[in-house]
Structure formats: C-alpha cells, structure tokens
Design a protein around this motif. Structure first.
Motif, PDB file in Angstrom:
ATOM      1  N   LYS A   1       0.850  -1.192   0.000  1.00  5.93           N
ATOM      2  CA  LYS A   1       0.000   0.000   0.000  1.00  5.93           C
ATOM      3  C   LYS A   1       0.884   1.239   0.000  1.00  5.93           C
ATOM      4  O   LYS A   1       1.796   1.370   0.822  1.00  5.93           O
ATOM      5  N   GLY A   2       0.627   2.147  -0.924  1.00  7.20           N
ATOM      6  CA  GLY A   2       1.425   3.361  -1.023  1.00  7.20           C
ATOM      7  C   GLY A   2       0.942   4.441  -0.076  1.00  7.20           C
ATOM      8  O   GLY A   2      -0.151   4.363   0.498  1.00  7.20           O
ATOM      9  N   THR A   3       1.761   5.462   0.065  1.00  4.76           N
ATOM     10  CA  THR A   3       1.426   6.622   0.910  1.00  4.76           C
ATOM     11  C   THR A   3       1.683   7.889   0.120  1.00  4.76           C
ATOM     12  O   THR A   3       2.666   7.986  -0.633  1.00  4.76           O
TER      13      THR A   3
ATOM     14  N   ILE B   1       4.287   7.225  -2.725  1.00  2.72           N
ATOM     15  CA  ILE B   1       5.513   6.498  -2.389  1.00  2.72           C
ATOM     16  C   ILE B   1       5.165   5.041  -2.124  1.00  2.72           C
ATOM     17  O   ILE B   1       4.294   4.732  -1.304  1.00  2.72           O
ATOM     18  N   LEU B   2       5.845   4.152  -2.809  1.00  2.00           N
ATOM     19  CA  LEU B   2       5.660   2.710  -2.624  1.00  2.00           C
ATOM     20  C   LEU B   2       6.956   2.137  -2.063  1.00  2.00           C
ATOM     21  O   LEU B   2       7.797   1.609  -2.792  1.00  2.00           O
ATOM     22  N   ASN B   3       7.114   2.256  -0.772  1.00  2.00           N
ATOM     23  CA  ASN B   3       8.341   1.801  -0.137  1.00  2.00           C
ATOM     24  C   ASN B   3       7.989   1.089   1.152  1.00  2.00           C
ATOM     25  O   ASN B   3       7.239   1.596   1.982  1.00  2.00           O
ATOM     26  N   SER B   4       8.499  -0.105   1.313  1.00  2.00           N
ATOM     27  CA  SER B   4       8.234  -0.881   2.523  1.00  2.00           C
ATOM     28  C   SER B   4       9.445  -1.739   2.840  1.00  2.00           C
ATOM     29  O   SER B   4      10.032  -2.371   1.938  1.00  2.00           O
TER      30      SER B   4
ATOM     31  N   GLY C   1      16.509   9.954  -1.522  1.00  2.58           N
ATOM     32  CA  GLY C   1      15.407  10.415  -0.696  1.00  2.58           C
ATOM     33  C   GLY C   1      14.176   9.543  -0.867  1.00  2.58           C
ATOM     34  O   GLY C   1      14.009   8.857  -1.878  1.00  2.58           O
ATOM     35  N   ARG C   2      13.288   9.573   0.125  1.00  5.19           N
ATOM     36  CA  ARG C   2      12.122   8.696   0.119  1.00  5.19           C
ATOM     37  C   ARG C   2      11.132   9.025  -0.996  1.00  5.19           C
ATOM     38  O   ARG C   2      10.357   8.175  -1.414  1.00  5.19           O
ATOM     39  N   HIS C   3      11.163  10.263  -1.504  1.00  3.45           N
ATOM     40  CA  HIS C   3      10.243  10.629  -2.588  1.00  3.45           C
ATOM     41  C   HIS C   3      10.668  10.033  -3.928  1.00  3.45           C
ATOM     42  O   HIS C   3       9.933  10.134  -4.919  1.00  3.45           O
ATOM     43  N   PHE C   4      11.818   9.407  -3.963  1.00  7.28           N
ATOM     44  CA  PHE C   4      12.293   8.820  -5.213  1.00  7.28           C
ATOM     45  C   PHE C   4      11.598   7.492  -5.509  1.00  7.28           C
ATOM     46  O   PHE C   4      11.379   7.130  -6.666  1.00  7.28           O
ATOM     47  N   VAL C   5      11.235   6.763  -4.459  1.00  2.00           N
ATOM     48  CA  VAL C   5      10.706   5.402  -4.635  1.00  2.00           C
ATOM     49  C   VAL C   5       9.215   5.467  -4.964  1.00  2.00           C
ATOM     50  O   VAL C   5       8.357   5.369  -4.087  1.00  2.00           O
TER      51      VAL C   5
ATOM     52  N   TYR D   1       6.143   4.307  -8.165  1.00  2.46           N
ATOM     53  CA  TYR D   1       5.647   3.071  -8.784  1.00  2.46           C
ATOM     54  C   TYR D   1       6.733   2.359  -9.598  1.00  2.46           C
ATOM     55  O   TYR D   1       6.956   1.153  -9.438  1.00  2.46           O
ATOM     56  N   ASN D   2       7.404   3.076 -10.496  1.00  2.36           N
ATOM     57  CA  ASN D   2       8.409   2.455 -11.363  1.00  2.36           C
ATOM     58  C   ASN D   2       9.580   1.905 -10.560  1.00  2.36           C
ATOM     59  O   ASN D   2      10.069   0.805 -10.834  1.00  2.36           O
ATOM     60  N   VAL D   3      10.045   2.669  -9.579  1.00  2.00           N
ATOM     61  CA  VAL D   3      11.206   2.241  -8.799  1.00  2.00           C
ATOM     62  C   VAL D   3      10.862   1.000  -7.978  1.00  2.00           C
ATOM     63  O   VAL D   3      11.663   0.062  -7.878  1.00  2.00           O
ATOM     64  N   HIS D   4       9.683   0.974  -7.399  1.00  2.00           N
ATOM     65  CA  HIS D   4       9.289  -0.201  -6.613  1.00  2.00           C
ATOM     66  C   HIS D   4       9.215  -1.455  -7.472  1.00  2.00           C
ATOM     67  O   HIS D   4       9.638  -2.540  -7.054  1.00  2.00           O
ATOM     68  N   ASN D   5       8.690  -1.347  -8.687  1.00  2.00           N
ATOM     69  CA  ASN D   5       8.502  -2.518  -9.546  1.00  2.00           C
ATOM     70  C   ASN D   5       9.801  -3.096 -10.076  1.00  2.00           C
ATOM     71  O   ASN D   5       9.787  -4.167 -10.692  1.00  2.00           O
ATOM     72  N   VAL D   6      10.908  -2.426  -9.838  1.00  2.00           N
ATOM     73  CA  VAL D   6      12.202  -2.968 -10.251  1.00  2.00           C
ATOM     74  C   VAL D   6      12.449  -4.323  -9.600  1.00  2.00           C
ATOM     75  O   VAL D   6      13.031  -5.235 -10.201  1.00  2.00           O
TER      76      VAL D   6
END
Length: 541
Positions: free
Chosen positions: A272-274, A281-284, A456-460, A462-467
């Motif tokens: 779940k993104g925030t 941001i999709l980072n967990s 930075g956290r704003h970088f992650v 949709y595209n970055v997470h799916n890597v």
C-alpha cells in the motif's frame, strides 16, 4: 543514313519482285524513289500499286524500329508485369505519395511506357474500407487469422519446424497530431522473430470507452483459434497468447485495475502506497504478499486493486503473470530518467553542482560509440528530448564510465547495481542468465533500498518499486528481458503513424497503405532470422 540505306535496299528488292512477276502489268516494273512513293502509270493496276506502297511503308516502319532497338528494349522493360511490380514495390517501401507517383507515371507515359495512369491502379489500392463507430470513435478490425496467414505463407520453414504460435500482444495509445487530441489505439501481435503486425485499430479523441467492446472482436476470434488452431498448408498450428506487453496505463485499462497513481497500484504485490508532497511512495521494509492469478480471477482484489472484472479472465488469459513489466517504460523511460533528473533538479541530498553536471555532460558528449549503437551520447541539457534507446544506452554502458569520479561513491554504487542486474537479465545466454538470476534479484532489491537513502524517500515511486519484480518475469518466461520488451512494438507504432498523410479518415489511410504494402512482400534480414515487410494482412479485415 541507315534509314535511307535500308530504304534503297527495300526498293531494289521490290523492283526485282516486280520484274520477276509474269502476272502483273509491266508498268509496275519501275519504281521511283522520289519521296518514297510509287508513281502510277496510265495502265497501272491501282489496287496492286497501293498494296506495294503499303508494303514499303510497313517495311520502313519495321526497319525504323530495328534501328532503335535500345529505345524499344528500355520501353519493353517497363511494360512487362515484373517491372510494374518493381515500380510498385519501390513506391510502397519508400512511402511515395499518390500525387508524386501520379506525376512520375505521367512522365513515363509521355515517353511511351505502357503504365497505368493512376497510382491506385499500379498499387492495387482497395476501394472500400470497413469502418464502424465503436467505443466512442472509429474502429476497424483486421483479424488474427488473416494476419498470421500472410506471414506464414511467405515463411514455410516456420510452419515445418513449429507446432504452436505463441503470440505477444501490445495495446497502446499514440497521438496523431500535435494540434489535436486525435489518437490511435491499435492492437498489435508479434510471434517468434517476426516484426509486429496490426490486428485492430481504433481512432478517437479519447481512449476507448469500454475495454469489453474494444477487445470483443479480438477475443472472440482468439477463442476460436485457441480451440481449433490455424491450418497452414494442411498443418494445424496451435495458437496461444503468452503475454500482453504494454505500459502501465494500458495495463490498467486492459486489466481493469487501479492506475499507477493508486494506493494499491502494484500489480505483483499487495503493498500500500502513501501520499507525501503530491507523490505516491511505494516503499516498505517488509516483503509484501504476492498477487496470484487465482485470486485475481475470483475478484479477490476488488475494492483495493481491481476496479472490475476484466474481459480477459473469461478467455483464460492470465492477468498477473501474463502481463510482464516492460523494461523500456519501467527502466529506461522511468527509473533511469528519474535518476538523472534527481541528479540535476532533485533535493540537496543528491543534486549535483553545476560544475559536476557540466563535467558529466562533457564526458557523455566526448564519447564516440561504435555504429552498432542507435545514437551517440548527448548532453544532459537536452535530457527532456532523450529517447528510450538513449536511456538504455546510458544505464547499460556509458554510466559506468561517465559517473565515476564525478558523483559520490554511494550514488555510483547504486547506479552500478542496477546496471549489473540489467546486464544479467538481458543476457541472451539462458545458462548464464539463470545461473546469476538470484544474484540479479539481490542487486535489484539492494538498488531499491539504496534509492531511499541516496535520493530520498520521494524517489521510490511506482516504477522504482517494480524494479524488484523484474527478475520474476525472467524466471517465469525463461527468456531475456529483451524478449519481453515493447521496443519492437514502439518502432512499429511509429511506422503506422507515418502512414497518415492528412486528417481525413486516418484509419482508411492506414488500411490502404498497408494493403498496398502487403501485396509487395519483401524479405529483409533481422536479428534472429528473416522478417516480412510489411507483416500486415487485410482480407476483409
């Protein structure tokens, strides 16, 4: 001089013919050469004299044609069917306009060439195109079977050596003009080493209103082909769709799921993104539960991930594993571009000084790459105009040299981890690729973790997470990422778009241009074998 020499020779032969004849009047025994005419005597047989004159004239005409053998040979070479076929092939392959070809035909006809007056006759342009109103725009369906039939008829080796046709499907939207919202939404298919082919084409000011109506003709024909197969030269080939290769907006449209800006946008896991500062941001730090095709078919993700039931489900098409993540949009136009933009315009955490950016641009511009590369490196000043091939070239090759000693070690190691992982996943050697697949997966996970710290956290997003999910596609399909790429489809979309020459009936223009081309099939070398140009077929499609 040769003409008169031949004339005198004919006159002498005719004189001998007259003198040897016992049935005719003696008045015809003398033939005057004055102005090439035979004078009539008082007792002459007029009918016979006229016949003699006609024989002389015809002989002179034939002799004149013999003296100009070179000219006639040139004309005859353009009047046979093979020459007309070559002229038509030249016009279609070079995309010559009808007006220009009509002018060329007029010039050639004035010089005695036996050619049609109109380009449409030469190119055998269809008179009628079936177009219907559908999904809020114009729509024309060309057919899967007819398209495959055209390709296989010219490639008998594939039919002999294969029992199945594994199709890759692409759906995407392309704008037609800069000054309007008119756009194409084509359905393309591709299999084996052949180039993509057009199956259906939609044109409207917005994307198709209903995915069910848009795919209805395509899915119904696919259902029949998957059951009965395709018969080519007496051999029945199985037909199966193995993947839909699309960008994120097209995948969300076909699968009826949340777009890439939704909280539950990830298509592979239930993260779940925030929202933070207008960025999702999709980072967990925890590994999230993976999505499955079984639960997707049951509508388990409705309310979070699914917006409705996709029409693909009832035709047995996988909506999770059957939609690989296209690395052209995900990595080249997504992650790589975002990394460079953060280095140029990001926060203080990662932004480079102007001197560093100038030095990096200078290193890129100073590189001279072999001709095998599509483009030479360009400056970061024009990064907004970079193409996907340039971003691919950067992340796989030039970044290794260009970033060294310019950026911090953390940024360099983060970029290098993505480069090494992609090199493994793009390797065509299945033994090496599978041997290092787990290592590539670890590098991709390391890359996403480091991006949070380095950029930075704003970088992650949709595209970055799916890597982190790229290695799953390579393992699932047992092929290189190149085989799951949208690069061939994007190149073909550019070709289709160039066929539109005016704003009047764009679908009809595409249909007619491709119908002209398919009558002039040409074989050209391609990476893995032979391709057809064009590999598009229209019966009553």
């Amino acid at each position: 001089m040769a003409y008169y020499k031949r004339y005198r020779k004919l006159q002498s032969q005719l004189k001998e013919l007259f003198s040897s004849s016992e049935d005719e009047d003696n008045s015809c025994s003398k033939v005057s050469k004055f102005n090439g005419e035979i004078p009539l005597s008082e007792n002459a047989d007029i009918s016979f004299t006229l016949a003699c004159q006609q024989q002389i004239d015809s002989s002179l005409i034939s002799s004149s044609s013999e003296e100009s053998d070179t000219d006639n040979d040139t004309q005859n070479s353009f009047t046979d069917d093979s020459t007309q076929e070559e002229l038509a092939r030249w016009a279609t392959l070079n995309n010559i306009t009808r007006q220009a070809l009509n002018q060329l035909l007029e010039i050639l006809r004035k010089r005695g060439f036996n050619l049609p007056k109109d380009a449409r006759t030469l190119l055998q342009t269809p008179r009628h195109v079936t177009i219907k109103e559908k999904c809020g725009g114009q729509y024309s369906y060309f057919g899967i079977a007819s398209t495959l039939q055209l390709i296989l008829d010219a490639n008998k080796d594939f039919v002999e050596n294969n029992d199945f046709i594994e199709l890759k499907i692409n759906v995407d939207g392309i704008p037609l003009y800069k000054s309007s919202n008119e756009q194409f939404w084509p359905i393309l298919l591709k299999f084996s080493y052949f180039r993509p082919a057009l199956v259906a084409l939609y044109c409207g000011k917005v994307k198709p209103e209903s995915v069910d109506n848009f795919l209805s003709d395509f899915l119904e024909e696919y259902k029949q082909l998957s059951q009965d197969g395709l018969v080519v030269d007496g051999k029945r080939l199985g037909v199966n769709i193995i993947s839909f290769i699309c960008d994120a907006p097209a995948r969300s449209f076909l699968k009826c799921i949340k777009s890439h800006t939704g909280y539950y946008a990830c298509e592979r896991c239930e993260i779940k993104g925030t929202w933070d500062s207008h960025v999702l941001i999709l980072n967990s730090s925890n590994k999230c539960k993976e999505r499955t095709d079984e639960l997707f078919k049951l509508g388990h993700y409705e309310g979070t991930h699914q917006l409705g039931m996709s029409p693909l489900i009832q035709y047995g098409i996988s909506c999770v594993k059957g939609f690989p993540l296209d690395y052209m949009h995900l990595i080249c136009l997504g992650v790589t571009r975002r990394m460079l933009l953060f280095l140029m315009r990001g926060s203080r955490v990662c932004k480079l000084f102007q001197q560093q950016l100038s030095l990096l641009s200078g290193v890129l511009e100073g590189m001279s790459l072999p001709s095998e590369f599509a483009r030479q490196p360009r400056s970061l000043a024009v990064i907004d105009r970079w193409k996907a091939t340039e971003f691919r070239q950067y992340i796989l090759y030039t970044s290794i040299v260009a970033l060294k000693d310019i950026v911090s070690p953390e940024i360099y190691k983060t970029s290098l981890s993505l480069t090494v992982a992609l090199s493994i996943l793009l390797n065509s050697d299945s033994h090496l690729r599978n041997g290092y697949l787990s290592y590539a997966r670890e590098l991709l996970e390391y890359f996403v973790q480091q991006c949070d710290e380095v950029f930075g956290r704003h970088f992650v997003v949709y595209n970055v997470h799916n890597v982190v999910h790229l290695a799953d596609d390579v393992e699932n399909y047992q092929c290189s990422l190149n085989s799951l790429s949208a690069f061939p489809f994007e190149n073909h979309l550019h070709i289709v778009k160039k066929l539109v020459r005016s704003s009047n009936n764009p679908i009809s223009q595409v249909f007619k241009r491709l119908a002209e081309k398919e009558k002039k099939v040409v074989k050209l070398p391609y990476k893995d074998g032979v391709v057809l140009i064009p590999v598009l077929h229209y019966t009553n499609e």
